[in-house]
Scaffold this motif. Structure first.
Motif, PDB file in Angstrom:
ATOM      1  N   GLN A   1       6.321  16.040  -0.192  1.00 21.82           N
ATOM      2  CA  GLN A   1       6.921  15.283   0.902  1.00 21.82           C
ATOM      3  C   GLN A   1       7.277  13.865   0.466  1.00 21.82           C
ATOM      4  O   GLN A   1       8.348  13.343   0.804  1.00 21.82           O
ATOM      5  CB  GLN A   1       5.948  15.242   2.088  1.00 21.82           C
ATOM      6  CG  GLN A   1       5.749  16.577   2.765  1.00 21.82           C
ATOM      7  CD  GLN A   1       4.633  16.547   3.794  1.00 21.82           C
ATOM      8  OE1 GLN A   1       4.055  15.497   4.076  1.00 21.82           O
ATOM      9  NE2 GLN A   1       4.300  17.699   4.349  1.00 21.82           N
ATOM     10  N   GLN A   2       6.385  13.246  -0.297  1.00 19.18           N
ATOM     11  CA  GLN A   2       6.650  11.887  -0.758  1.00 19.18           C
ATOM     12  C   GLN A   2       7.840  11.856  -1.727  1.00 19.18           C
ATOM     13  O   GLN A   2       8.595  10.879  -1.771  1.00 19.18           O
ATOM     14  CB  GLN A   2       5.404  11.298  -1.420  1.00 19.18           C
ATOM     15  CG  GLN A   2       4.272  10.982  -0.458  1.00 19.18           C
ATOM     16  CD  GLN A   2       4.636   9.875   0.520  1.00 19.18           C
ATOM     17  OE1 GLN A   2       5.070   8.795   0.133  1.00 19.18           O
ATOM     18  NE2 GLN A   2       4.467  10.157   1.810  1.00 19.18           N
ATOM     19  N   ALA A   3       8.019  12.929  -2.498  1.00 21.15           N
ATOM     20  CA  ALA A   3       9.184  13.004  -3.383  1.00 21.15           C
ATOM     21  C   ALA A   3      10.472  12.982  -2.578  1.00 21.15           C
ATOM     22  O   ALA A   3      11.436  12.295  -2.926  1.00 21.15           O
ATOM     23  CB  ALA A   3       9.106  14.266  -4.243  1.00 21.15           C
ATOM     24  N   THR A   4      10.495  13.747  -1.504  1.00 21.32           N
ATOM     25  CA  THR A   4      11.677  13.775  -0.639  1.00 21.32           C
ATOM     26  C   THR A   4      11.943  12.401  -0.038  1.00 21.32           C
ATOM     27  O   THR A   4      13.088  11.931   0.007  1.00 21.32           O
ATOM     28  CB  THR A   4      11.478  14.811   0.482  1.00 21.32           C
ATOM     29  OG1 THR A   4      11.199  16.097  -0.097  1.00 21.32           O
ATOM     30  CG2 THR A   4      12.719  14.930   1.350  1.00 21.32           C
ATOM     31  N   LEU A   5      10.884  11.744   0.419  1.00 19.22           N
ATOM     32  CA  LEU A   5      11.022  10.417   1.002  1.00 19.22           C
ATOM     33  C   LEU A   5      11.467   9.383  -0.035  1.00 19.22           C
ATOM     34  O   LEU A   5      12.239   8.468   0.264  1.00 19.22           O
ATOM     35  CB  LEU A   5       9.691   9.979   1.632  1.00 19.22           C
ATOM     36  CG  LEU A   5       9.251  10.761   2.881  1.00 19.22           C
ATOM     37  CD1 LEU A   5       7.839  10.357   3.282  1.00 19.22           C
ATOM     38  CD2 LEU A   5      10.215  10.520   4.032  1.00 19.22           C
TER      39      LEU A   5
ATOM     40  N   HIS B   1       9.428   6.278   1.010  1.00 23.46           N
ATOM     41  CA  HIS B   1       8.069   6.680   0.660  1.00 23.46           C
ATOM     42  C   HIS B   1       7.078   5.597   1.076  1.00 23.46           C
ATOM     43  O   HIS B   1       7.467   4.480   1.449  1.00 23.46           O
ATOM     44  CB  HIS B   1       7.967   6.929  -0.849  1.00 23.46           C
ATOM     45  CG  HIS B   1       8.232   5.719  -1.679  1.00 23.46           C
ATOM     46  ND1 HIS B   1       9.503   5.210  -1.867  1.00 23.46           N
ATOM     47  CD2 HIS B   1       7.389   4.890  -2.362  1.00 23.46           C
ATOM     48  CE1 HIS B   1       9.436   4.139  -2.629  1.00 23.46           C
ATOM     49  NE2 HIS B   1       8.163   3.913  -2.940  1.00 23.46           N
ATOM     50  N   GLU B   2       5.812   5.925   1.011  1.00 28.70           N
ATOM     51  CA  GLU B   2       4.760   5.030   1.455  1.00 28.70           C
ATOM     52  C   GLU B   2       3.876   4.667   0.258  1.00 28.70           C
ATOM     53  O   GLU B   2       2.963   5.425  -0.092  1.00 28.70           O
ATOM     54  CB  GLU B   2       3.941   5.700   2.556  1.00 28.70           C
ATOM     55  CG  GLU B   2       4.805   6.130   3.750  1.00 28.70           C
ATOM     56  CD  GLU B   2       4.061   7.052   4.697  1.00 28.70           C
ATOM     57  OE1 GLU B   2       2.873   6.797   4.960  1.00 28.70           O
ATOM     58  OE2 GLU B   2       4.676   8.031   5.161  1.00 28.70           O
ATOM     59  N   PRO B   3       4.130   3.531  -0.382  1.00 24.52           N
ATOM     60  CA  PRO B   3       3.389   3.166  -1.595  1.00 24.52           C
ATOM     61  C   PRO B   3       1.873   3.150  -1.403  1.00 24.52           C
ATOM     62  O   PRO B   3       1.129   3.622  -2.268  1.00 24.52           O
ATOM     63  CB  PRO B   3       3.926   1.766  -1.922  1.00 24.52           C
ATOM     64  CG  PRO B   3       5.299   1.751  -1.323  1.00 24.52           C
ATOM     65  CD  PRO B   3       5.183   2.540  -0.066  1.00 24.52           C
ATOM     66  N   ALA B   4       1.413   2.633  -0.261  1.00 22.44           N
ATOM     67  CA  ALA B   4      -0.031   2.562  -0.032  1.00 22.44           C
ATOM     68  C   ALA B   4      -0.637   3.963   0.080  1.00 22.44           C
ATOM     69  O   ALA B   4      -1.728   4.230  -0.449  1.00 22.44           O
ATOM     70  CB  ALA B   4      -0.325   1.751   1.223  1.00 22.44           C
ATOM     71  N   TYR B   5       0.083   4.842   0.751  1.00 24.15           N
ATOM     72  CA  TYR B   5      -0.417   6.209   0.910  1.00 24.15           C
ATOM     73  C   TYR B   5      -0.409   6.943  -0.431  1.00 24.15           C
ATOM     74  O   TYR B   5      -1.346   7.668  -0.763  1.00 24.15           O
ATOM     75  CB  TYR B   5       0.440   6.959   1.925  1.00 24.15           C
ATOM     76  CG  TYR B   5      -0.152   8.280   2.370  1.00 24.15           C
ATOM     77  CD1 TYR B   5      -1.237   8.322   3.230  1.00 24.15           C
ATOM     78  CD2 TYR B   5       0.384   9.479   1.921  1.00 24.15           C
ATOM     79  CE1 TYR B   5      -1.780   9.532   3.645  1.00 24.15           C
ATOM     80  CE2 TYR B   5      -0.142  10.692   2.337  1.00 24.15           C
ATOM     81  CZ  TYR B   5      -1.231  10.706   3.198  1.00 24.15           C
ATOM     82  OH  TYR B   5      -1.761  11.899   3.600  1.00 24.15           O
ATOM     83  N   LEU B   6       0.652   6.737  -1.215  1.00 24.85           N
ATOM     84  CA  LEU B   6       0.713   7.334  -2.550  1.00 24.85           C
ATOM     85  C   LEU B   6      -0.451   6.868  -3.417  1.00 24.85           C
ATOM     86  O   LEU B   6      -1.077   7.664  -4.127  1.00 24.85           O
ATOM     87  CB  LEU B   6       2.039   6.982  -3.228  1.00 24.85           C
ATOM     88  CG  LEU B   6       3.202   7.955  -3.068  1.00 24.85           C
ATOM     89  CD1 LEU B   6       4.434   7.406  -3.768  1.00 24.85           C
ATOM     90  CD2 LEU B   6       2.839   9.322  -3.630  1.00 24.85           C
ATOM     91  N   ALA B   7      -0.728   5.577  -3.352  1.00 25.63           N
ATOM     92  CA  ALA B   7      -1.840   5.026  -4.141  1.00 25.63           C
ATOM     93  C   ALA B   7      -3.161   5.648  -3.709  1.00 25.63           C
ATOM     94  O   ALA B   7      -4.025   5.966  -4.549  1.00 25.63           O
ATOM     95  CB  ALA B   7      -1.883   3.508  -3.991  1.00 25.63           C
TER      96      ALA B   7
ATOM     97  N   GLU C   1      13.435   8.322  -9.870  1.00 25.26           N
ATOM     98  CA  GLU C   1      12.387   8.457 -10.896  1.00 25.26           C
ATOM     99  C   GLU C   1      11.032   8.704 -10.250  1.00 25.26           C
ATOM    100  O   GLU C   1      10.229   9.494 -10.757  1.00 25.26           O
ATOM    101  CB  GLU C   1      12.347   7.211 -11.775  1.00 25.26           C
ATOM    102  CG  GLU C   1      13.558   7.073 -12.693  1.00 25.26           C
ATOM    103  CD  GLU C   1      13.458   5.865 -13.596  1.00 25.26           C
ATOM    104  OE1 GLU C   1      12.710   4.920 -13.235  1.00 25.26           O
ATOM    105  OE2 GLU C   1      14.105   5.863 -14.658  1.00 25.26           O
ATOM    106  N   LEU C   2      10.778   8.049  -9.135  1.00 25.67           N
ATOM    107  CA  LEU C   2       9.528   8.272  -8.410  1.00 25.67           C
ATOM    108  C   LEU C   2       9.478   9.696  -7.854  1.00 25.67           C
ATOM    109  O   LEU C   2       8.436  10.360  -7.898  1.00 25.67           O
ATOM    110  CB  LEU C   2       9.393   7.255  -7.276  1.00 25.67           C
ATOM    111  CG  LEU C   2       8.162   7.392  -6.378  1.00 25.67           C
ATOM    112  CD1 LEU C   2       6.880   7.271  -7.191  1.00 25.67           C
ATOM    113  CD2 LEU C   2       8.199   6.355  -5.266  1.00 25.67           C
ATOM    114  N   ALA C   3      10.607  10.166  -7.352  1.00 21.13           N
ATOM    115  CA  ALA C   3      10.665  11.530  -6.820  1.00 21.13           C
ATOM    116  C   ALA C   3      10.339  12.551  -7.903  1.00 21.13           C
ATOM    117  O   ALA C   3       9.597  13.509  -7.672  1.00 21.13           O
ATOM    118  CB  ALA C   3      12.054  11.802  -6.236  1.00 21.13           C
TER     119      ALA C   3
END
Length: 266
Positions: free
Chosen positions: A25-29, A35-41, A78-80
């Motif tokens: 889901q974060q890849a799509t965002l 995307h949500e950097p804090a949530y990814l971290a 690149e993040l995706a």
């Protein structure tokens, strides 16, 4: 979005599977810079959790840690890609996989509610290969097929090779297996326009596709059976795909996909 605290309470494999979906889901965002950097971290902080250590091997954990470090340095495409690398690494560790950018529910199953379903029905007449059956189901999912009837003699829908080739679409497209006589009786009850994907017919680009109807697809070796072909010829007749190569016919799953796209686009 499930909280990190909730993820920590889940059983080992459930936690890893949920995290795989969240990275997807974060890849799509990330592609939309939403995307949500804090949530990814926070998600990457779970890589060293007991749940992950129970499911992943040391080499997988090491690769995961390396990918986690990269996330904070990347943006958008690149993040995706990095998030999808994590997604697939976790699925491989679980012994599972999914196709790129599938619409899935919270349990990781294909989400049938995302499908556009048209009044288009297929009849598969004695297709013997589970690979071809699976491929047709996958195309049917994409091109709005409402239901697939399989004439007895087709490869089994529940065959492992059928399911694998369908990429799960045998669970998103309704189907029914009938004998030929029962199939002919069902066609009379449905009372819809019929056509056969066969040689010697009207070419696809000018074929009068019905808004509601039934397409019949036979095997590469023998084609549509005489009884089913007769029913089609008494209705809309035959649809053919123009070719310019050395082969006398296309693979049946390829031909079916071309036909379904033409019908979907009509």
């Amino acid at each position: 979005m499930i909280t990190i605290a909730k993820l920590k309470t889940l059983k080992d494999r459930t936690c890893v599977r949920k995290c795989a979906l969240l990275f997807h889901q974060q890849a799509t965002l990330a592609l939309r810079n939403q995307h949500e950097p804090a949530y990814l971290a926070a998600l990457t902080g779970l890589f060293d959790s007991p749940q992950f250590r129970s499911v992943l091997g040391e080499s997988e954990l090491a690769r995961l840690a390396g990918l986690g470090v990269k996330l904070s340095l990347l943006q958008e495409a690149e993040l995706a890609v990095a998030c999808e690398d994590i997604h697939y690494l976790l699925l491989q560790a679980l012994g599972s996989d999914s196709a790129d950018w599938d619409f899935v529910d919270e349990e990781g199953n294909l989400d049938s509610s995302q499908r556009t379903i048209l009044d288009h029905i297929l009849v598969l007449d004695r297709l013997r290969s589970p690979y071809n059956i699976g491929s047709i189901f996958r195309s049917a999912d994409s091109f709005g097929i409402q239901k697939i009837y399989l004439v007895e003699g087709c490869a089994a829908v529940d065959h492992p090779r059928t399911y694998k080739t369908s990429r799960g679409c045998t669970r998103t497209v309704e189907y029914e297996v009938l004998g030929e006589e029962a199939m002919l009786a069902r066609l009379k009850i449905l009372d819809l326009p019929l056509f056969a994907l066969e040689t010697g017919g009207t070419e696809l680009d000018v074929f009068p596709f019905p808004a509601k109807g039934i397409g019949v697809i036979g095997s590469e070796e023998l084609g549509v059976s005489p009884a089913l072909l007769g029913a089609c010829e008494a209705s809309l007749g035959r649809l053919s795909i123009a070719q310019a190569g050395t082969k006398g016919s296309l693979n049946v799953a390829v031909a079916a996909g071309i036909m379904m796209h033409g019908w979907f686009s009509a």
